[in-house]
Design a protein around this motif. Structure first.
Motif, PDB file in Angstrom:
ATOM      1  N   ASP A 192      47.176  31.911  35.520  1.00  0.00           N
ATOM      2  CA  ASP A 192      47.705  30.561  35.662  1.00  0.00           C
ATOM      3  C   ASP A 192      48.418  30.414  37.003  1.00  0.00           C
ATOM      4  O   ASP A 192      48.772  31.395  37.657  1.00  0.00           O
TER       5      ASP A 192
ATOM      6  N   GLY B 234      38.426  43.775  36.259  1.00  0.00           N
ATOM      7  CA  GLY B 234      39.297  42.738  35.710  1.00  0.00           C
ATOM      8  C   GLY B 234      40.453  43.258  34.895  1.00  0.00           C
ATOM      9  O   GLY B 234      41.191  42.470  34.277  1.00  0.00           O
TER      10      GLY B 234
ATOM     11  N   LYS C 258      48.385  39.659  32.057  1.00  0.00           N
ATOM     12  CA  LYS C 258      48.407  38.652  31.000  1.00  0.00           C
ATOM     13  C   LYS C 258      49.044  39.198  29.724  1.00  0.00           C
ATOM     14  O   LYS C 258      49.850  38.522  29.069  1.00  0.00           O
TER      15      LYS C 258
ATOM     16  N   GLU D 252      41.917  33.890  33.159  1.00  0.00           N
ATOM     17  CA  GLU D 252      42.216  33.442  34.514  1.00  0.00           C
ATOM     18  C   GLU D 252      43.724  33.376  34.660  1.00  0.00           C
ATOM     19  O   GLU D 252      44.427  32.902  33.759  1.00  0.00           O
TER      20      GLU D 252
ATOM     21  N   ASN E 198      44.210  41.931  35.884  1.00  0.00           N
ATOM     22  CA  ASN E 198      44.538  40.609  35.358  1.00  0.00           C
ATOM     23  C   ASN E 198      44.843  40.686  33.872  1.00  0.00           C
ATOM     24  O   ASN E 198      45.788  40.058  33.369  1.00  0.00           O
TER      25      ASN E 198
ATOM     26  N   GLU F  93      37.549  33.163  25.819  1.00  0.00           N
ATOM     27  CA  GLU F  93      37.265  32.824  27.212  1.00  0.00           C
ATOM     28  C   GLU F  93      37.729  33.937  28.134  1.00  0.00           C
ATOM     29  O   GLU F  93      38.700  34.648  27.838  1.00  0.00           O
ATOM     30  N   ASP F  94      37.037  34.086  29.261  1.00  0.00           N
ATOM     31  CA  ASP F  94      37.471  35.054  30.261  1.00  0.00           C
ATOM     32  C   ASP F  94      38.839  34.650  30.805  1.00  0.00           C
ATOM     33  O   ASP F  94      39.120  33.455  30.992  1.00  0.00           O
TER      34      ASP F  94
END
Length: 871
Positions: free
Chosen positions: A426, A225, A232, A424, A228, A421-422
């Motif tokens: 957008d 991960g 971000k 994600e 990502n 939170e993990d």
């Protein structure tokens, strides 16, 4: 692929993943028992490579397996190539035809031939017999077919051309200048397949020992991960600025370039999010795609994890990987700084809007990013002190203690991540887009930095081999993939630990599969390029090429470098970066070094290799075949060819930098102190920004043609101050050849003399010149200093005769091609002694004053709202 993008249709996510797979890992993906079998093969390959790189390899693997690891590496690559890559566009994608099974298994046998019949080959002294030669020939044919499928036809065609030269080099239709005696099938096959001079040479060894681990490291880090997270973070830091999505694309691609060894995968991974946002703020489809291409392709030059070619440099140049990335660091950093500035100027010129309602200062953003990267570098460096303290106290048990401390740090960072939170991604096409807040998201992925810290620590501080460094970082990633989900579930009070652990196992296995499939093309490229390298060593074509290129360039180093650059770009249209680098460096590096010496310029070997490498990475940009440009166009819906040309324009700073550091090796941090390195970094950064402003036609406001030309001249002065200083005050004083002994005696220890030696060539008896760099030693007297270097000269009237150096002395090989026993003597024809030249850095003063004058002129006519500083 190209038709879709040229029509302007954006591809779906599924089509984009298929595009990446077809380019990097093979378009065929069978299901059922066959798919499971191939997954097991890929996992086995990855496991074998990890085991081979581990400190326990000698205990867990037989010596015969370790000694023949190149053969095993190639066997996996060839087999998976025939399984994953269809022969033709019309070939089936969902199952494997029987002929591909046969070809794949035959390729495995031929690759392992040297392993299976190792004793027989050793007993024959490494020479092929009548049976060996036919299996070797079959192996080459199968290798070329696998390379054609995985890499395109160009690589295989070039290898076949070189192989034809081996066999038919003595034919009458071959020009006299490159004709050679030719080789029998048995001799050629011994050289190319049975020994380690050809296919199983240095390039495949580097792929086996180093490259696989780094590609696997990237695949596992991405599966965890980290990709990502980096995207971000880049958008959180830069997305709110003017042209922010493009700036975030550049920084995000630089970070994900650490993970992905593929510029195409990098384009699609980051581009699916960045390109729509760039279009939203005013970039055209082609510009948005070009920014993504330029930043993704440059990921291969960004230390500490560079492309596969960087590991080859370690072997070809004979220096450590740490030295390679040290020399490559500054050009890579300023290249990315320039790309951010290009994006900024485009945004300012078009007065692009910002995304979101957050007010951000560009100065504070840059300062924050500098603090982050400086802090990360300091953390990697300072880690050595507590590590050494533990080692001194714990002794033999220190390894277990340090492992426990790393694990505890990891658990604490995962606990910190579990409080958020993990992440994600957008939807970039949504009407309302909230860009991430750094303060809220940074905690969610700090533990991704641990494997990178481990990698950098072992590489830079402990100075371990690249393979062992990547092993420990990869081993840590195994643990992260298996435990990050269960640990987060535990810290969040969730009960389904079993399911999360199962998901981690799936992620790990998929990462092992991805790493193996991503290595297919690299393994085949290095093996096939070994045919070119083997041809050069077998036929001696390298020296012939040197003479030919010198003839074309007229002995002019600039023209020679342009010739090499054009050759790299042409080959880059059909070859991946690694293969391009191997081919061009094998043929041209020695030529550039030799021609530079004849021109009185001592070009370090690493500088020429980086020159070739930089032009090699343009392979994925250069129209009309740049695959990364097609991938970006597929995401943006723009025209692929136009995207490629704009990306090439944005990459001009990458094109210009290699020419600069050939003539100013300070940029490569060669023989500079820490203080000098900081000055070089500051001046080089200013220089690349000024060069960018000059080529973009915009500085503080729109530049007129005169201002653009002056800006480029200022940049040239900052990059190569010695050019103008040499005009004002020559760096060398011409002395008569007969004054060589006196000149060497007068020079101060540590200085370097340039001496030109002329005489008849031993083979052709034609007159030629060789330039020598003569360092001045501590001994007293010129004659004693020359004798220390192994140079013996005799004065006869107005002539200074050079005697043949003794074997083992400094210039024995350099002067060994002269005929010292003919009627025409070998003589010294030119002596250049260093002069007391003023520091070349004084040229920075007028350059910076001129830059200030242009800034003042432009600031007077710049509109208040278009000054280039975002709110």
């Amino acid at each position: 692929m190209s038709d879709k993008s040229e029509k302007g249709r954006e591809l779906s996510e599924e089509e984009l993943q298929e595009l990446v797979a077809a380019s990097d890992a093979g378009a065929r993906n069978p299901v059922g028992s066959v798919g499971t079998f191939l997954a097991v093969v890929a996992i086995t390959w990855s496991a074998f490579q990890v085991l081979l790189a581990s400190p326990l390899a000698n205990l867990l693997l037989p010596g015969s397996v370790i000694n023949n690891s190149r053969q095993i590496h190639l066997a996996f690559a060839i087999f998976l190539a025939f399984m994953a890559y269809p022969a033709l566009k019309s070939s089936p994608r969902h199952y494997i035809p029987i002929q591909d099974w046969i070809l794949g298994l035959a390729g495995v046998f031929c690759a392992l031939y040297g392993y299976i019949f190792y004793q027989k080959i050793v007993d024959r002294g490494g020479l092929a017999d009548d049976v060996d030669k036919w299996f070797a020939l079959a192996g080459l044919v199968l290798l070329f077919e696998a390379a054609r499928r995985a890499l395109g036809p160009v690589m295989a065609i070039i290898a076949v051309i070189f192989l034809c030269y081996v066999f038919f080099g003595s034919s009458e239709f071959v020009p006299d200048q490159i004709r050679w005696a030719g080789a029998s099938l048995k001799k050629a096959m011994s050289h190319m397949w049975i020994t380690s001079e050809g296919v199983f040479g240095i390039a495949l060894n580097v792929s086996t020992k180093f490259v696989f681990l780094f590609v696997l490291f990237g695949a596992l880090l991405d599966k965890a991960g980290a990709g990502n997270y980096f995207i971000k973070m880049a958008f959180g830091a830069l997305g709110h600025l003017r042209g922010g999505p493009a700036k975030a694309a550049v920084v995000g691609s630089a970070a994900t370039g650490l993970i992905s060894g593929s510029s195409i995968a990098n384009v699609v991974t980051t581009g699916t999010f960045t390109i729509p946002l760039m279009k939203r703020v005013g970039f055209s489809s082609e510009q948005a795609g070009a920014v993504e291409v330029a930043s993704s392709v440059n990921g291969q030059i960004m230390p500490p994890v560079m492309g596969a070619a960087a590991f080859l440099m370690v072997e070809y140049v004979g220096i450590s990987y740490v030295e390679v990335i040290t020399h490559a660091f500054l050009p890579a950093v300023i290249s990315y700084i320039a790309l951010v500035y290009i994006v900024h100027l485009e945004a300012v010129k078009r007065n692009m809007p910002t995304i979101g309602n957050k007010v951000v200062s560009l100065g504070r953003t840059i300062g924050g990013m500098f603090v982050f990267f400086a802090g990360f570098a300091a953390l990697c460096y300072l880690t050595q002190y507590p590590v050494r303290a533990v080692m001194s106290v714990m002794g033999d048990a220190s390894g277990w203690v340090l492992s426990l401390l790393v694990f505890l740090a990891y658990v604490l960072l995962v606990k910190l991540a579990s409080t958020t939170e993990d992440l994600e991604l957008d939807d970039p096409k949504s009407e309302i887009l909230e860009l991430p807040e750094i303060a809220k998201i940074y905690k969610s992925g700090l533990y991704y930095l641990l494997p990178i810290i481990v990698l950098v620590y072992f590489l830079m501080i402990e100075r371990k081999s690249p393979g062992l460094s990547a092993f420990w970082a990869t081993f840590l990633l195994f643990g992260i993939l298996l435990t990050q989900r269960p640990l987060k579930a535990m810290f969040r009070g969730e009960s389904e630990w079993t399911n999360t652990f199962r998901e981690g196992v799936v992620d790990l296995l998929q990462g092992l599969i991805d790493g193996a499939r991503n290595m297919i093309g690299i393994g085949l490229a290095t093996a096939t390029a070994g045919v070119i390298v083997g041809t050069v060593s077998l036929t001696g074509i390298g020296q012939v090429m040197a003479d030919f290129v010198e003839f074309l360039s007229g002995g002019n180093l600039i023209l020679m470098l342009i010739f090499v650059a054009i050759l790299s770009l042409i080959l880059g249209m059909g070859l991946p970066t690694t293969a391009n680098y191997i081919v061009v460096s094998s043929l041209m590096v020695g030529v550039v070094v030799e021609l530079g010496a004849q021109s009185g310029l001592i070009v370090p070997l690493i500088a020429v290799h980086l020159f070739v490498f930089y032009f090699g990475i343009m392979a994925d940009v250069t129209p009309p075949v740049g695959l990364a440009s097609f991938a970006a166009a597929a995401v943006s819906g723009g025209d692929a060819i136009k995207t490629g040309f704009i990306a090439f324009f944005y990459s001009l700073r990458t094109v210009a930098l290699p020419f600069v550091f050939i003539f100013n090796t300070d940029l490569l941090l060669i023989d500079v102190t820490w203080f000098q390195g900081i000055i070089v970094f500051i001046i080089a950064t200013i220089g690349i920004l000024v060069f960018t402003a000059g080529t973009m036609g915009w500085f503080i406001t729109k530049s007129n043609i005169v201002e653009s030309i002056v800006l480029i001249l200022i940049a040239f002065t900052l990059f190569r101050p010695g050019f103008f200083m040499n005009m004002i005050q020559p760096p060398f004083i011409e002395r008569a050849p007969t004054e060589l002994i006196q000149a060497v005696g007068d020079a101060s220890p540590g200085q370097e003399m340039r001496v030109v030696v002329s005489g008849p060539d031993f083979d052709t008896l034609e007159m030629k010149d060789v330039s020598l760099l003569v360092p001045v030693s501590e001994e007293e007297g010129g004659e004693q200093r020359l004798e220390t270097l192994g140079l013996t000269v005799l004065e006869e009237g107005e002539t200074l005769i050079v005697e043949e150096p003794f074997p083992g002395t400094r210039y024995f090989e350099k002067l060994g091609s002269f005929d010292f026993y003919g009627d025409t003597p070998v003589t010294v024809t030119a002596v250049r002694a260093p002069s007391d030249q003023m520091p070349k850095e004084l040229m920075f003063i007028p350059a910076l004053l001129l830059l200030a004058a242009i800034a003042w002129l432009q600031s007077r006519r710049a509109p208040a709202n278009r000054e280039g500083v975002p709110a």
